[in-house]
Each structure stands twice: as structure tokens, then as C-alpha cells.
Design a protein around this motif. Structure first.
Motif, PDB file in Angstrom:
ATOM      1  N   ASN A  74       0.669  -1.339  -0.105  1.00 30.23           N
ATOM      2  CA  ASN A  74      -0.266  -0.185   0.153  1.00 30.23           C
ATOM      3  C   ASN A  74       0.908   1.462   0.060  1.00 30.23           C
ATOM      4  N   THR A  75       2.105   1.509   0.536  1.00 33.61           N
ATOM      5  CA  THR A  75       2.827   2.326   0.572  1.00 33.61           C
ATOM      6  C   THR A  75       3.793   2.461  -0.437  1.00 33.61           C
ATOM      7  N   ALA A  76       4.063   1.662  -1.264  1.00 36.40           N
ATOM      8  CA  ALA A  76       4.896   1.568  -2.561  1.00 36.40           C
ATOM      9  C   ALA A  76       4.143   2.501  -3.483  1.00 36.40           C
ATOM     10  N   PRO A  77       4.726   3.665  -4.105  1.00 28.01           N
ATOM     11  CA  PRO A  77       4.188   4.478  -5.093  1.00 28.01           C
ATOM     12  C   PRO A  77       3.791   3.591  -6.460  1.00 28.01           C
ATOM     13  N   VAL A  78       2.557   3.911  -7.022  1.00 31.31           N
ATOM     14  CA  VAL A  78       2.132   3.167  -8.241  1.00 31.31           C
ATOM     15  C   VAL A  78       2.852   3.948  -9.372  1.00 31.31           C
ATOM     16  N   MET A  79       3.137   5.153  -9.231  1.00 29.27           N
ATOM     17  CA  MET A  79       3.964   5.745 -10.510  1.00 29.27           C
ATOM     18  C   MET A  79       4.354   7.293 -10.149  1.00 29.27           C
ATOM     19  N   SER A  80       5.378   7.951 -11.123  1.00 35.34           N
ATOM     20  CA  SER A  80       5.674   9.053 -10.611  1.00 35.34           C
ATOM     21  C   SER A  80       4.839   9.851 -11.538  1.00 35.34           C
ATOM     22  N   VAL A  81       4.588  11.388 -10.742  1.00 33.33           N
ATOM     23  CA  VAL A  81       3.756  12.068 -11.613  1.00 33.33           C
ATOM     24  C   VAL A  81       4.493  13.691 -11.578  1.00 33.33           C
ATOM     25  N   GLU A  82       3.726  14.332 -12.403  1.00 32.98           N
ATOM     26  CA  GLU A  82       4.173  15.726 -12.509  1.00 32.98           C
ATOM     27  C   GLU A  82       3.014  16.301 -11.818  1.00 32.98           C
ATOM     28  N   ALA A  83       3.341  17.334 -10.852  1.00 29.98           N
ATOM     29  CA  ALA A  83       2.266  17.928 -10.225  1.00 29.98           C
ATOM     30  C   ALA A  83       2.196  19.429 -10.370  1.00 29.98           C
ATOM     31  N   ILE A  84       1.280  20.134 -10.260  1.00 31.65           N
ATOM     32  CA  ILE A  84       1.002  21.613 -10.604  1.00 31.65           C
ATOM     33  C   ILE A  84       0.200  22.321  -9.682  1.00 31.65           C
ATOM     34  N   THR A  85       0.458  23.459  -9.504  1.00 36.41           N
ATOM     35  CA  THR A  85      -0.587  24.418  -8.938  1.00 36.41           C
ATOM     36  C   THR A  85      -1.069  25.462 -10.069  1.00 36.41           C
ATOM     37  N   PRO A  86      -2.598  25.802 -10.013  1.00 40.97           N
ATOM     38  CA  PRO A  86      -3.138  26.452 -10.805  1.00 40.97           C
ATOM     39  C   PRO A  86      -2.481  27.697 -11.209  1.00 40.97           C
ATOM     40  N   GLY A  87      -2.550  28.335 -12.431  1.00 40.08           N
ATOM     41  CA  GLY A  87      -1.930  29.611 -12.939  1.00 40.08           C
ATOM     42  C   GLY A  87      -3.033  30.397 -12.967  1.00 40.08           C
ATOM     43  N   SER A  88      -2.753  31.754 -13.168  1.00 41.52           N
ATOM     44  CA  SER A  88      -3.902  32.716 -13.276  1.00 41.52           C
ATOM     45  C   SER A  88      -4.456  33.001 -14.763  1.00 41.52           C
ATOM     46  N   ALA A  89      -5.649  32.933 -15.049  1.00 43.41           N
ATOM     47  CA  ALA A  89      -6.272  33.429 -16.269  1.00 43.41           C
ATOM     48  C   ALA A  89      -7.416  34.320 -15.941  1.00 43.41           C
ATOM     49  N   VAL A  90      -7.382  35.150 -17.103  1.00 40.88           N
ATOM     50  CA  VAL A  90      -8.700  36.185 -16.905  1.00 40.88           C
ATOM     51  C   VAL A  90      -9.802  35.591 -17.745  1.00 40.88           C
ATOM     52  N   ILE A  91     -10.709  35.402 -17.170  1.00 39.17           N
ATOM     53  CA  ILE A  91     -12.021  34.903 -17.955  1.00 39.17           C
ATOM     54  C   ILE A  91     -12.882  36.093 -18.244  1.00 39.17           C
ATOM     55  N   SER A  92     -13.564  36.122 -19.525  1.00 37.93           N
ATOM     56  CA  SER A  92     -14.557  36.959 -19.879  1.00 37.93           C
ATOM     57  C   SER A  92     -15.932  36.438 -20.070  1.00 37.93           C
TER      58      SER A  92
END
Length: 417
Positions: A74-92
Motif C-alpha cells: 500500500n505504501t509503494a508508489p504506483v507511479m511518478s507524476v508531474e504536479a502543478i498548482t493552478p496559474g492565473s487566467a482572466v476569463i471574460s
């Protein structure tokens, strides 16, 4: 007699004994088999209890090993991933529209004289012209002859006027000595005035023929771009337009809107027109006071100079009503299940550094811009950037990189407008 009775009595005793030994109970063998089976079961149970008494720690050790194996799995990672935090966008919040590109103001150029043949055409459609530039030349031979004749008539009129004034000057002194009658003097005075009038008329004729000669050159009344050309060499002028000029090259987008959407548009409001992948920002200059045959209102949007657009093009665009900022993530981070959109949120574990647990988190999509989506995620949310379809709830993953594909600030439209 006695012997007969004795025999019958003996037979009865023998029959009774035979019946006694031949009528054996049928259930006795079945009962015996059941007792044997019961004994075997009890014997096996006693044997297991004995084994348990002899080695009570064997099962405990086996259970512990299995538990450890399960925890490690259960503690062994199933895969490596790229993580991200949201950027800023202006919606209209915007209204989509479409319409043609047209000239804001046009000037139609016709020949000022009629019946003259076009001798030269000096411009083509699309040429930039300035005010006063010669666009075409008419056959001017007849105009030249008329001008020469008018000039000759003027010279003759001037000579006649000079003679009339000279005659008057000679006769007026004679009136003082009564050498001539007043009637004759008045005649000389009248002749002088008529000669002056003839000179004036001759000058007007010269000016008129000079104007006609100049009008043989058709010039641009305004600066701009030639949008239409009807002039052809050899064609006689008839008063119909020969050229159409887009004044100063100014264009506008004539966007058609439903009445309910037109009510949201105001003068001076910005509109975005798409020229391929290039957005062009214009401003609303006016709204048509009447609807067209399709019961639509036309909004006239001024296009800035130098935009890569031409009159007659059919373009799409939008009117921006309001703008707001929202977190944006790559569309590769979003998965859709049963009509809902989700992302994999990452929660740190206390087992090892760099290991995270993935948790399915529902999101609302506010709009799209290419491969980015504006969402209602918190700005500090940490999510899986891609490969979302290969994960399951509560999987343990290793985060390889963070913010590798953070979307830049952009402007896009709210979905559904």
C-alpha cells in the motif's frame, strides 16, 4: 391323532424361530456408519487442537508477515507524476457575434464632364491614394480646342473694348464745343459698355473651358484606398461612379446581434475580432437604429488602422461584458466521469518524503483557452498535471516535478455564452 398334533406344534415352533432370525432391523447398518463418521470428525478436531497447543506462535508469525507485506504494497508508489498548482487566467463574460468587414466611410468618384472617352486609368483596386491624386485621364483634345477658341474670343473682345473706349475718349471733348451731338456721344458710351461686357463673357468662357480641360483629369476627393474601379479605357463618361474610395482606409466590423444581446452593448464598448489566431480589439461606434430583415441589430465596431483585415471579409468575434481572474490548469489534468469533471488532488503522506496520496476532487470548468481550463480550484491546490486516467482513488504516487506546465495568464470566454 396325538402324533398329528405333535407335528403341527413342532412346525409352528420352527416357523417362529425362522421369523425371529430372518427379520433383522434395516437401520442398524446406517446407524453404525454414522457413528464411525462422527468418530472421524471428532478425531480430526482433536488433532487440530493438539497441533494448536503444540505450536501457538506459528499462526501469529504468518499473520504478521502477511500484514507487513500488505502495508508495503500500500505504501509503494504506483507511479511518478508531474504536479502543478493552478496559474492565473482572466476569463471574460462575452457575447459571440459575426458579421462582415466594411468601409466606415466611402467616396464615389465620377467624371465631372459627360460624353468624354476615358484615355488612361492610373490606379487599381487596393491602391492607396491621396487627396487630389489623378486617378484617370479623359480624352482632352476637344477641351483643348474649345479652350483655345475661348482664349481667342477673349483677346478679340478685349481689342474691341479698347477701341470702343478710345472712340469714346475722342468724342466726349467734342461735346463740350458742340461739335458733336449728345446722341452720338451716348452711342459711343453704349458701345464701350457693350465691349466691356463682351470681355467679361469671353473671360468666363475661357475659365469654363479651362475647367473642362482640368476636369479631363479625374482626381481623388479624399485620401484612402481604392475599393472599386468601374473605369475602363475607351468608355464614355456618363455621370456614373468610376471609382470608390474607402476614406482614410478606415474599416469597421458590422456585427449582427439578437435584440436581447444588443441591449447589453453600449457605445465605446470593446469588441474582439479574430483575424485567424490574431485577436484585434475595436470599439463600438454606433448601433443601428433599426433591425435588418432577420430582426437583428447591427453593431458597428471601428477597426484600428493596420489590422490584417479587408472589406468584404466575414469575421467572428465577441463583445466583452466583464472580466475576472480565475485559477487555470491544463486540460490534461482534468478527467470527466458521469458528466462531472474531476482532478486528482495530492495529499502528503507521513511515510516518506515525496510520496503523496491522490484524492478525486470535483471541479467546475469556467472556460477554456486552448489547452488550458479556468476552474474553481483554490490557487494553492496541488494536483496531478497529466496521466490522470492511470490513477485510482487513494493511490500512492511519487511527485517528480512541480509546476512543470503551469499555465500563463490568458484571456478567454466563459463557456456557454
Amino acid at each position: 391323532m396325538d402324533d398329528k398334533n405333535s407335528n403341527e406344534s413342532l412346525e409352528k415352533r420352527l416357523d417362529g424361530a425362522f421369523d425371529k432370525y430372518t427379520k433383522f432391523p434395516w437401520w442398524l447398518p446406517i446407524g453404525a456408519l454414522a457413528l464411525v463418521a462422527l468418530g472421524l470428525v471428532m478425531g480430526l478436531g482433536i488433532g487440530r487442537v493438539s497441533d494448536g497447543d503444540k505450536a501457538p506462535n506459528d499462526n501469529v508469525v504468518g499473520t504478521s508477515v502477511k500484514s507487513l507485506d500488505y502495508q508495503e504494497a500500500n505504501t509503494a508508489p504506483v507511479m511518478s507524476v508531474e504536479a502543478i498548482t493552478p496559474g492565473s487566467a482572466v476569463i471574460s463574460d462575452a457575447i459571440d457575434a459575426s458579421g462582415i468587414i466594411a468601409a466606415r466611410h466611402t467616396a464615389q468618384v465620377s467624371g465631372r464632364v459627360t460624353g468624354a472617352a476615358i484615355e488612361q486609368v492610373l490606379v487599381e483596386v487596393g491602391d492607396q491614394v491621396r487627396s487630389g491624386q489623378v486617378l484617370a485621364i479623359l480624352d482632352s483634345s476637344s477641351f483643348k480646342d474649345s479652350h483655345i477658341q475661348a482664349q481667342a474670343d477673349l483677346d478679340q473682345a478685349i481689342a474691341s473694348a479698347e477701341k470702343a473706349h478710345a472712340d469714346l475718349a475722342r468724342t466726349e471733348p467734342l461735346l463740350q464745343i458742340d461739335a458733336i451731338s449728345r446722341q452720338q456721344v451716348d452711342a459711343y458710351r453704349t458701345a464701350a459698355k457693350q465691349a466691356d461686357a463682351t470681355v467679361i463673357a469671353a473671360k468666363a468662357k475661357v475659365n469654363n473651358t479651362a475647367t473642362s480641360l482640368n476636369n479631363a483629369k479625374i482626381t481623388a476627393p479624399v485620401s484612402g484606398i481604392i475599393s472599386e474601379r468601374q473605369a475602363q479605357v475607351g468608355v464614355l463618361t456618363s455621370g456614373n461612379p468610376l471609382f470608390t474610395i474607402i476614406k482614410d482606409g478606415a474599416l469597421e466590423w458590422q456585427a449582427t446581434l439578437a435584440p436581447n444581446n444588443a441591449a447589453k452593448i453600449s457605445i465605446g464598448q470593446e469588441a474582439t475580432i479574430m483575424a485567424g489566431n490574431t485577436p484585434i480589439i475595436g470599439k463600438v461606434t454606433r448601433l443601428s437604429p433599426t433591425a435588418n430583415q432577420g430582426r437583428e441589430i447591427t453593431a458597428h465596431v471601428a477597426i484600428p488602422q493596420g489590422a490584417p483585415l479587408s472589406a468584404g471579409m466575414y469575421q467572428t468575434g465577441k463583445f466583452v461584458l466583464s472580466q475576472s481572474s480565475a485559477p487555470a490548469v491544463p486540460t490534461s489534468a482534468i478527467m470527466t466521469t458521469d458528466g462531472y469533471d474531476y482532478v486528482w488532488s495530492l495529499t502528503p503522506t507521513d511515510q516518506a518524503e515525496g510520496l503523496y496520496k491522490v484524492v478525486r476532487t470535483k471541479v467546475d470548468i469556467l472556460g477554456y483557452d486552448g489547452d488550458k481550463a479556468a476552474t474553481n480550484l483554490p490557487p494553492d491546490a496541488l494536483i496531478v498535471a497529466k496521466s490522470a486516467g492511470f490513477l485510482a482513488e487513494n493511490d500512492i504516487v511519487r511527485v517528480a516535478t512541480v509546476n512543470a506546465n503551469a499555465p500563463h495568464s490568458s484571456t478567454h470566454q466563459i463557456a456557454g455564452q
